[in-house]
Design a protein around this motif. Structure first.
Motif, PDB file in Angstrom:
ATOM      1  N   UNK A  80       0.813  -1.216   0.000  1.00 20.90           N
ATOM      2  CA  UNK A  80       0.000   0.000   0.000  1.00 20.90           C
ATOM      3  C   UNK A  80       0.850   1.271   0.000  1.00 20.90           C
ATOM      4  N   UNK A  81       2.046   1.220   0.615  1.00 15.03           N
ATOM      5  CA  UNK A  81       2.897   2.410   0.685  1.00 15.03           C
ATOM      6  C   UNK A  81       3.773   2.596  -0.557  1.00 15.03           C
ATOM      7  N   UNK A  82       3.605   1.717  -1.580  1.00 17.38           N
ATOM      8  CA  UNK A  82       4.366   1.851  -2.819  1.00 17.38           C
ATOM      9  C   UNK A  82       5.679   1.099  -2.840  1.00 17.38           C
ATOM     10  N   UNK A  83       6.083   0.526  -1.715  1.00 20.37           N
ATOM     11  CA  UNK A  83       7.295  -0.296  -1.699  1.00 20.37           C
ATOM     12  C   UNK A  83       6.910  -1.716  -2.095  1.00 20.37           C
ATOM     13  N   UNK A  84       7.912  -2.565  -2.275  1.00 22.04           N
ATOM     14  CA  UNK A  84       7.676  -3.946  -2.715  1.00 22.04           C
ATOM     15  C   UNK A  84       8.143  -4.936  -1.662  1.00 22.04           C
ATOM     16  N   UNK A  85       7.436  -6.068  -1.614  1.00 22.69           N
ATOM     17  CA  UNK A  85       7.862  -7.181  -0.765  1.00 22.69           C
ATOM     18  C   UNK A  85       7.961  -8.421  -1.644  1.00 22.69           C
ATOM     19  N   UNK A  86       8.900  -9.297  -1.295  1.00 19.36           N
ATOM     20  CA  UNK A  86       8.985 -10.562  -2.020  1.00 19.36           C
ATOM     21  C   UNK A  86       7.839 -11.441  -1.564  1.00 19.36           C
ATOM     22  N   UNK A  87       7.008 -11.855  -2.526  1.00 21.94           N
ATOM     23  CA  UNK A  87       5.817 -12.626  -2.208  1.00 21.94           C
ATOM     24  C   UNK A  87       5.993 -14.114  -2.465  1.00 21.94           C
ATOM     25  N   UNK A  88       6.878 -14.472  -3.392  1.00 21.73           N
ATOM     26  CA  UNK A  88       7.028 -15.888  -3.740  1.00 21.73           C
ATOM     27  C   UNK A  88       8.390 -16.131  -4.386  1.00 21.73           C
ATOM     28  N   UNK A  89       8.844 -17.382  -4.253  1.00 22.26           N
ATOM     29  CA  UNK A  89      10.113 -17.797  -4.862  1.00 22.26           C
ATOM     30  C   UNK A  89       9.982 -19.249  -5.305  1.00 22.26           C
ATOM     31  N   UNK A  90      10.527 -19.540  -6.504  1.00 22.23           N
ATOM     32  CA  UNK A  90      10.567 -20.916  -6.994  1.00 22.23           C
ATOM     33  C   UNK A  90      11.940 -21.123  -7.631  1.00 22.23           C
ATOM     34  N   UNK A  91      12.658 -22.141  -7.184  1.00 21.16           N
ATOM     35  CA  UNK A  91      14.002 -22.408  -7.692  1.00 21.16           C
ATOM     36  C   UNK A  91      14.030 -23.457  -8.796  1.00 21.16           C
ATOM     37  N   UNK A  92      12.870 -24.006  -9.192  1.00 17.23           N
ATOM     38  CA  UNK A  92      12.840 -25.096 -10.171  1.00 17.23           C
ATOM     39  C   UNK A  92      12.215 -24.723 -11.507  1.00 17.23           C
TER      40      UNK A  92
END
Length: 187
Positions: A80-92
């Motif tokens: 909401x504040x315009x910054x980003x968060x890592x939501x998901x990761x996949x290594x395959x």
């Protein structure tokens, strides 16, 4: 002079990687895993009322068929504040440089990431020696606030041989959703 000529290409490559990575929002770039650099990135689907996302594939600087690097695929969501968060990761989901035989199945050719609506597709494939493509599509599920597997279309063909073309398609099972992080599901 010889030393200078050997250093110039390295400096140019290093500068181009930094310029390329400069196109990423600073808080996305600051959350990349240590020791990795951006390989491919795209603005992703809009989610939940128009918030932006970024799709980023990272790898180690020396990533070749002889020294293949893991290629984590990261999804960043705008807060909401315009910054980003890592939501998901996949290594395959992104294949390594040595997973395609003679060619890099993610970097050679027109492969990479395609985005349309709430969907994105990871495009692995080769067309040197063996010919095949493996397009894995994910979608954003707003009711779950999650990224889910949608489909996997694998196609192989041999234009010079006498083997039949093969196509295999796997679709999501709505009763048993598979998250982006959990793909590929255990069989």
């Amino acid at each position: 002079m010889r030393r200078f000529l050997r250093v110039v290409p390295v400096l140019l490559l290093s500068a181009s990687v930094r310029l390329y990575a400069a196109d990423l929002p600073a808080d996305v770039a600051s959350q990349l895993p240590s020791g990795f650099e951006p390989m491919v990135f795209e603005p992703g689907p809009l989610i939940d009322g128009g918030r932006h996302t970024w799709l980023v594939v990272v790898h180690r600087h020396k990533d070749t068929a002889d020294t293949p690097s893991p290629r984590p695929f990261l999804i960043f969501e705008e807060k909401a504040d315009g910054t980003y968060k890592r939501a998901a990761r996949n290594d395959a989901v992104v294949l390594r440089a040595n997973d395609g035989g003679q060619c890099d199945p993610f970097e050679d050719g027109d492969n990479g990431i395609a985005v349309k609506g709430k969907y994105f597709t990871v495009q692995n494939g080769v067309a040197c020696g063996a010919h095949w493509s493996d397009f894995i599509t994910f979608r954003y599920a707003p009711q779950r606030h999650a990224w889910l597997f949608h489909s996997d279309i694998f196609n192989s063909f041999d234009p010079l041989g006498n083997t039949p073309d093969t196509t295999r398609m796997t679709r999501e099972n709505p009763a048993k959703p598979v998250t982006f992080e959990a793909w590929p599901p255990e069989h």
